[in-house]
Design a protein around this motif. Sequence first.
Motif, PDB file in Angstrom:
ATOM      1  N   LEU B  24     -13.576  67.885  71.869  1.00 30.54           N
ATOM      2  CA  LEU B  24     -12.734  67.828  73.067  1.00 30.54           C
ATOM      3  C   LEU B  24     -13.051  66.551  73.849  1.00 30.54           C
ATOM      4  O   LEU B  24     -14.162  66.034  73.775  1.00 30.54           O
ATOM      5  N   PHE B  25     -12.064  66.054  74.591  1.00 29.68           N
ATOM      6  CA  PHE B  25     -12.307  64.953  75.544  1.00 29.68           C
ATOM      7  C   PHE B  25     -11.434  65.203  76.759  1.00 29.68           C
ATOM      8  O   PHE B  25     -10.610  66.124  76.756  1.00 29.68           O
ATOM      9  N   PHE B  26     -11.642  64.422  77.830  1.00 30.87           N
ATOM     10  CA  PHE B  26     -10.782  64.640  78.999  1.00 30.87           C
ATOM     11  C   PHE B  26     -10.220  63.332  79.534  1.00 30.87           C
ATOM     12  O   PHE B  26     -10.745  62.253  79.276  1.00 30.87           O
ATOM     13  N   ALA B  27      -9.103  63.483  80.242  1.00 24.58           N
ATOM     14  CA  ALA B  27      -8.432  62.342  80.864  1.00 24.58           C
ATOM     15  C   ALA B  27      -8.177  62.703  82.321  1.00 24.58           C
ATOM     16  O   ALA B  27      -8.083  63.882  82.665  1.00 24.58           O
ATOM     17  N   SER B  73     -15.153  65.604  87.597  1.00 27.95           N
ATOM     18  CA  SER B  73     -14.595  64.257  87.417  1.00 27.95           C
ATOM     19  C   SER B  73     -15.654  63.226  87.028  1.00 27.95           C
ATOM     20  O   SER B  73     -16.819  63.348  87.386  1.00 27.95           O
ATOM     21  N   ALA B  74     -15.209  62.206  86.297  1.00 29.77           N
ATOM     22  CA  ALA B  74     -16.088  61.075  85.966  1.00 29.77           C
ATOM     23  C   ALA B  74     -15.833  59.907  86.914  1.00 29.77           C
ATOM     24  O   ALA B  74     -16.498  58.880  86.832  1.00 29.77           O
ATOM     25  N   LEU B  75     -14.873  60.062  87.822  1.00 33.28           N
ATOM     26  CA  LEU B  75     -14.508  58.969  88.722  1.00 33.28           C
ATOM     27  C   LEU B  75     -15.252  59.087  90.049  1.00 33.28           C
ATOM     28  O   LEU B  75     -15.514  60.193  90.528  1.00 33.28           O
ATOM     29  N   SER B  76     -15.573  57.942  90.659  1.00 31.76           N
ATOM     30  CA  SER B  76     -16.248  57.985  91.950  1.00 31.76           C
ATOM     31  C   SER B  76     -15.292  58.490  93.031  1.00 31.76           C
ATOM     32  O   SER B  76     -15.688  59.226  93.934  1.00 31.76           O
ATOM     33  N   ASP B 107     -18.623  47.762  75.913  1.00 39.03           N
ATOM     34  CA  ASP B 107     -18.154  48.093  77.251  1.00 39.03           C
ATOM     35  C   ASP B 107     -16.882  48.944  77.179  1.00 39.03           C
ATOM     36  O   ASP B 107     -15.885  48.519  76.593  1.00 39.03           O
ATOM     37  N   PRO B 108     -16.904  50.155  77.777  1.00 40.67           N
ATOM     38  CA  PRO B 108     -15.743  51.046  77.703  1.00 40.67           C
ATOM     39  C   PRO B 108     -14.480  50.412  78.301  1.00 40.67           C
ATOM     40  O   PRO B 108     -13.385  50.576  77.753  1.00 40.67           O
ATOM     41  N   GLY B 109     -14.641  49.675  79.410  1.00 40.90           N
ATOM     42  CA  GLY B 109     -13.478  49.022  80.022  1.00 40.90           C
ATOM     43  C   GLY B 109     -12.850  48.028  79.065  1.00 40.90           C
ATOM     44  O   GLY B 109     -11.624  47.945  78.935  1.00 40.90           O
ATOM     45  N   LYS B 139     -14.267  56.495  80.443  1.00 37.32           N
ATOM     46  CA  LYS B 139     -13.885  55.167  80.963  1.00 37.32           C
ATOM     47  C   LYS B 139     -12.934  54.435  80.024  1.00 37.32           C
ATOM     48  O   LYS B 139     -12.102  53.651  80.464  1.00 37.32           O
ATOM     49  N   VAL B 140     -13.080  54.684  78.718  1.00 36.90           N
ATOM     50  CA  VAL B 140     -12.146  54.084  77.757  1.00 36.90           C
ATOM     51  C   VAL B 140     -10.768  54.719  77.946  1.00 36.90           C
ATOM     52  O   VAL B 140      -9.756  54.027  78.092  1.00 36.90           O
TER      53      VAL B 140
END
Lengths: 242, 242
Positions: B24-27, B73-76, B107-109, B139-140
């Motif tokens: 599984l992954f998330f967006a 969340s993975a976002l700040s 780098d994921p970005g 991040k990717v």
Amino acid sequence: MVSKNQIKLISGLHQKKQRFANQLFFAEGVKVIQELLQSNFELEHLYTTLNDFEAVQSSKRTLINEQELKKISALSTPNSCLAVFKIPAEKRIIESDLILALDDIRDPGNLGTILRLCDWFGIKQVICTKETVDIYNPKVVQATMGSISRVNVNYIDLNLFLAQTKLPVFGTFMDGENIYQTNLPEEGIIIMGNEANGISAEIEKTVTSRLSIPRFGELQKTESLNVATATAIILSEFKRNS
Amino acid sequence: MVSKNQIKLISGLHQKKQRFANQLFFAEGVKVIQELLQSNFELEHLYTTLNDFEAVQSSKRTLINEQELKKISALSTPNSCLAVFKIPAEKRIIESDLILALDDIRDPGNLGTILRLCDWFGIKQVICTKETVDIYNPKVVQATMGSISRVNVNYIDLNLFLAQTKLPVFGTFMDGENIYQTNLPEEGIIIMGNEANGISAEIEKTVTSRLSIPRFGELQKTESLNVATATAIILSEFKRNS
């Protein structure tokens, strides 16, 4: 050792307001600092965890430990050194050759990458709206990899400037002329728009030549390019025949 | 409401090991999630702070509050929604047209931006060394802006693959042929190297055509381009005459 006052000063420099008030900014990492030391930037003070940078006079160099570096660093995994530099006086705009105009670029990584691109392609002048992220933001300085010292950046009333320039003004839009099939001049202003909204309506009115980067993927789906990669493609096209 | 078990599961998905174990992954964010919902990716569950995404069946949709979103969340600064998707089975490599090969992109970005570029330029196949960052890294996924569903990505023994391919293999080096003056084919493999070290020595041996992106700035100073902007320039050159 780094004093409490120094920690307070450098921590302040993470914020634009304090950078402006003190006319100082900082850079991290051996590579970036070395590039800046070789440039016209004036060193205020260097903090390093290693006994390196022997060329820097000892009164401007402080050996610190990793805990101290962590306190002043903007990086999640700090490098070995951090250097504070004076912000130089803004120079006059060089209104010739190719100029890159940034219409509200907000992401520091994007601005840094764009400055690095300008340096690569020999673009000497960048003009930005006042809403564009500050070039002395630590993340911008980091992403430029030292190019910050070789590109002249001015924050101006971009609309006013573009309204009165004699140079041709280029912008990319969905309905523009295929950039691969357009004769591109050696002089002109290339506008890059904001990450979310593109070129603003006011600025769009000043565009004299509408270009587009053709898409090759599924047309209706790929919505846009990242602004730094779009800048790369555009600068490459302007320069490839010169 | 999001249960403790769900929080534990999603928090785990920040790590590659757990993504792999759970497949599984998330967006995050309306735009990216909407793109993925329209793709072949299978939704596991959607968490949203707004009463949106009515098209998603209610058993797969949970209304949560902002505190709950912040926990998963993975976002700040979290967006309004997060969706967990199944990782699809890896498809076979399409060994035709242009293929992009990534030699340890970390780098994921950068990886996300490169996938977005591939989508724009109609590159359907990306092959990566096993050391390249995971495409399902949050991040990717974020940086691809949804393009992740339209590019086939395989993690392989790149060296072995390149040693036996019949396609021409391109790499950029300081001493390569000027890319602006080279006839570039419609089929081939383009290698992009690691951010710090470039193309590795082993992989370099498989290169059949050495290219370079000319520099226009002060030659000895600008050291390199960011890998995503270099990819932009190279793909643009390969595609501009097609």
